[in-house]
Write a protein that holds these residues in place. Structure first.
Motif, short mmCIF file in Angstrom:
data_model
loop_
_atom_site.label_atom_id
_atom_site.label_comp_id
_atom_site.label_asym_id
_atom_site.label_seq_id
_atom_site.Cartn_x
_atom_site.Cartn_y
_atom_site.Cartn_z
N GLY A 1 17.75 45.73 81.11
CA GLY A 1 18.50 46.85 81.23
C GLY A 1 19.70 46.89 80.81
N TYR A 2 20.51 45.88 80.84
CA TYR A 2 21.99 45.69 80.24
C TYR A 2 21.85 45.96 78.53
N ARG A 3 20.56 45.16 78.14
CA ARG A 3 20.29 45.11 76.45
C ARG A 3 19.99 46.54 76.20
N ALA A 4 19.34 47.07 77.05
CA ALA A 4 18.76 48.49 76.44
C ALA A 4 19.76 49.60 76.47
N ALA A 5 20.63 49.35 77.27
CA ALA A 5 21.84 50.35 77.41
C ALA A 5 22.61 50.24 76.23
N LEU A 6 23.21 48.95 75.81
CA LEU A 6 23.77 48.63 74.71
C LEU A 6 23.11 49.24 73.55
N ASP A 7 21.80 48.89 73.45
CA ASP A 7 20.97 49.49 72.24
C ASP A 7 20.91 50.98 72.08
N VAL A 8 20.75 51.41 73.06
CA VAL A 8 20.88 53.12 72.99
C VAL A 8 22.11 53.66 72.65
N ALA A 9 23.15 52.67 72.73
CA ALA A 9 24.59 53.54 72.58
C ALA A 9 25.01 52.53 71.13
N GLY A 10 24.13 52.04 70.50
CA GLY A 10 24.27 51.33 69.22
C GLY A 10 25.32 50.29 69.16
N VAL A 11 25.38 49.79 70.20
CA VAL A 11 26.21 48.65 70.53
C VAL A 11 25.64 47.28 70.25
N PRO A 12 25.94 46.42 69.36
CA PRO A 12 25.34 45.13 69.27
C PRO A 12 25.22 44.31 70.42
N VAL A 13 24.01 43.55 70.76
CA VAL A 13 23.76 42.60 71.74
C VAL A 13 24.39 41.26 71.42
N GLU A 14 25.48 40.84 71.77
CA GLU A 14 26.08 39.48 71.49
C GLU A 14 25.63 38.32 72.43
N ASP A 15 24.92 37.43 71.96
CA ASP A 15 24.64 36.19 72.76
C ASP A 15 25.57 35.54 73.59
N GLU A 16 27.06 35.61 72.87
CA GLU A 16 28.13 34.85 73.51
C GLU A 16 28.45 35.65 74.80
N TRP B 1 15.37 47.16 86.41
CA TRP B 1 15.59 47.69 84.88
C TRP B 1 16.68 48.72 84.88
N ALA B 2 16.16 49.88 85.68
CA ALA B 2 16.98 51.18 85.49
C ALA B 2 18.32 50.66 86.16
N GLY B 3 18.32 49.81 87.28
CA GLY B 3 19.88 49.42 87.64
C GLY B 3 20.54 48.88 86.67
N GLY B 4 20.22 48.00 86.05
CA GLY B 4 20.92 47.30 84.94
C GLY B 4 21.47 48.00 83.83
N MET B 5 20.54 48.98 83.42
CA MET B 5 20.85 50.18 82.49
C MET B 5 21.78 51.27 82.99
N ALA B 6 21.97 51.59 84.26
CA ALA B 6 22.89 52.54 84.75
C ALA B 6 24.28 51.69 84.81
N ALA B 7 24.34 50.58 85.34
CA ALA B 7 25.57 49.76 85.37
C ALA B 7 26.12 49.77 83.81
N THR B 8 25.34 49.22 83.14
CA THR B 8 25.81 48.95 81.67
C THR B 8 26.35 50.26 81.12
N GLY B 9 25.53 51.21 81.39
CA GLY B 9 25.98 52.86 80.79
C GLY B 9 26.93 53.13 81.30
N HIS B 10 27.31 52.89 82.71
CA HIS B 10 28.37 53.43 83.11
C HIS B 10 29.77 52.98 82.59
N LEU B 11 30.03 51.68 82.18
CA LEU B 11 30.62 50.78 81.46
C LEU B 11 31.03 51.53 80.08
N LEU B 12 30.04 51.78 79.30
CA LEU B 12 30.07 52.21 78.06
C LEU B 12 30.54 53.44 78.20
N GLY B 13 30.23 54.45 79.03
CA GLY B 13 30.71 55.79 79.41
C GLY B 13 32.26 55.65 79.64
N LEU B 14 32.73 54.78 79.99
CA LEU B 14 34.07 54.52 80.18
C LEU B 14 35.05 54.10 79.06
#
Length: 277
Positions: free
Chosen positions: A139-154, A103-116
Motif C-alpha cells: 500500500g505504501y509503494r502503491a501510494a508513492l507510485d500513484v503520486a509519481g514519487v520513486p520508491v527508494e529501497d534505503e 493494503w488500503a490502510g497502507g495506501m491511506a497512511a502514505t497518501g495522507h503524508l504525500l498530501g501534506l
C-alpha cells in the motif's frame, strides 16, 4: 461449550482487543473461552492439540499463528471448526478467514503524508512472513507510485511490530545522508518507538518529522503528541471470527470465506507539513 483462541504470543495490546471481541460473543452465547499462546515453541502446538482433545473444544480461532498442516488435518478429523484471524502467510486450510484492509490502510497512511507535502517518506515494516505486513508495504509503494514519487529501497527498514524495532528503524532512517521528513511505521508500537528515537535526538514531532502508525491501540491517544494512525477494527474482527466459528459448530456455513473489515485513517497531532528547507 468451549472456544479455543490461539495466539502466537500475548505480549501485545492488540491481542487484548481481539480477546475482548471474542469474549463478548462467547459470553452472549454462554460459551467459555480458553486463550493460549504457542510462542513458536517446538512441540507447543502438539501439546495444545493434546489439551484440545481432552477438553473437547467446540471451535478454534487462530490469530496470526501458523499451525503445521498435520494439525489442520487433525482438527478436521475431530470435526472441530477453525477460523483464522489475519492469516499469517497463505493459510494451509480451507478455513474461513477474518482480516482487515491492510493494503488500503497502507495506501491511506502514505497518501495522507504525500498530501501534506512529504516526498521522502520512510517505512518501518512488520515481519515479512505475515501477509498483513506485506500488504501494508504494498500500500505504501502503491501510494508513492500513484503520486509519481520513486520508491527508494534505503527508505524501507526492517521491523517486527514491537517498540524496539521502531526505535532502531527510525535511527537507521535518521542516519541516512538524506533522511526522510516523515515515517510510516507498520504498527503503533513501532511508531511509539520511532517517536522516542526522535525525542532522544532533540527532534520534535511533527515539526521536524511526521509519524504515522497502524492499529489505533487505545494508548496512542495519550502519546506525546497523540498519534495519527490507521485504525484496525480489532475487537470487531474477534466478534466476527467468534460468530463464524459458532456458526460452523452448528453446521451453518459462513456467509463469506474471506471477510475483510475496513481500516480507516485517524488523523491526530503527529503529522504536519514538512519544514520549509
Amino acid at each position: 461449550a468451549l472456544l479455543d483462541l490461539v495466539f502466537n504470543d500475548l505480549d501485545s495490546p492488540w491481542a487484548v482487543e481481539i480477546i475482548r471481541g471474542v469474549e463478548e460473543v462467547a459470553h452472549e452465547a454462554e460459551v467459555g473461552t480458553v486463550v493460549s499462546a504457542n510462542h513458536d515453541r517446538v512441540g507447543a502446538a502438539r501439546q495444545w492439540m493434546t489439551n484440545l482433545r481432552a477438553r473437547a473444544s467446540d471451535g478454534v480461532i487462530l490469530v496470526t499463528s501458523v499451525l503445521e498442516p498435520g494439525l489442520h488435518d487433525e482438527l478436521r478429523r475431530l470435526g472441530v471448526p477453525l477460523v483464522v484471524i489475519d492469516p499469517a502467510g497463505s493459510p494451509a486450510t480451507d478455513a474461513p478467514t477474518v482480516g482487515a484492509t491492510n493494503w488500503a490502510g497502507g495506501m491511506a497512511a502514505t497518501g495522507h503524508l504525500l498530501g501534506l507535502g512529504h516526498r521522502r517518506i520512510g517505512f518501518i515494516e512488520g515481519p515479512p512472513r505475515l501477509l498483513c505486513s506485506r500488504a501494508r508495504l504494498d500500500g505504501y509503494r502503491a501510494a508513492l507510485d500513484v503520486a509519481g514519487v520513486p520508491v527508494e529501497d534505503e527508505l524501507v527498514v526492517p521491523g517486527d511490530f514491537y517498540h524496539e524495532s521502531g526505535f532502531t528503524g527510525c535511527n537507521r532512517l535518521l542516519d541516512l545522508s538524506d533522511p526522510p521528513t516523515a515515517v510510516f511505521a507498520a504498527s503503533d508500537q513501532m511508531a511509539l518507538g520511532a517517536i522516542e528515537a526522535l525525542r532522544r535526538r532533540g527532534l520534535r514531532v511533527p515539526e521536524d518529522m511526521s509519524v504515522v502508525g497502524f492499529d489505533d491501540l487505545p494508548e496512542v491517544r495519550w502519546s506525546a503528541p497523540p498519534l495519527t494512525t490507521v485504525r484496525q477494527p480489532l475487537s470487531d474482527m474477534g466478534k466476527l471470527a467468534a460468530r463464524a466459528v459458532l456458526d460452523l459448530a452448528r453446521d451453518v456455513a459462513p456467509a463469506s470465506p474471506r471477510i475483510e473489515l475496513a481500516t480507516e485513517l485517524v488523523v491526530r497531532a503527529s503529522t504536519g507539513a514538512p519544514r520549509e528547507v
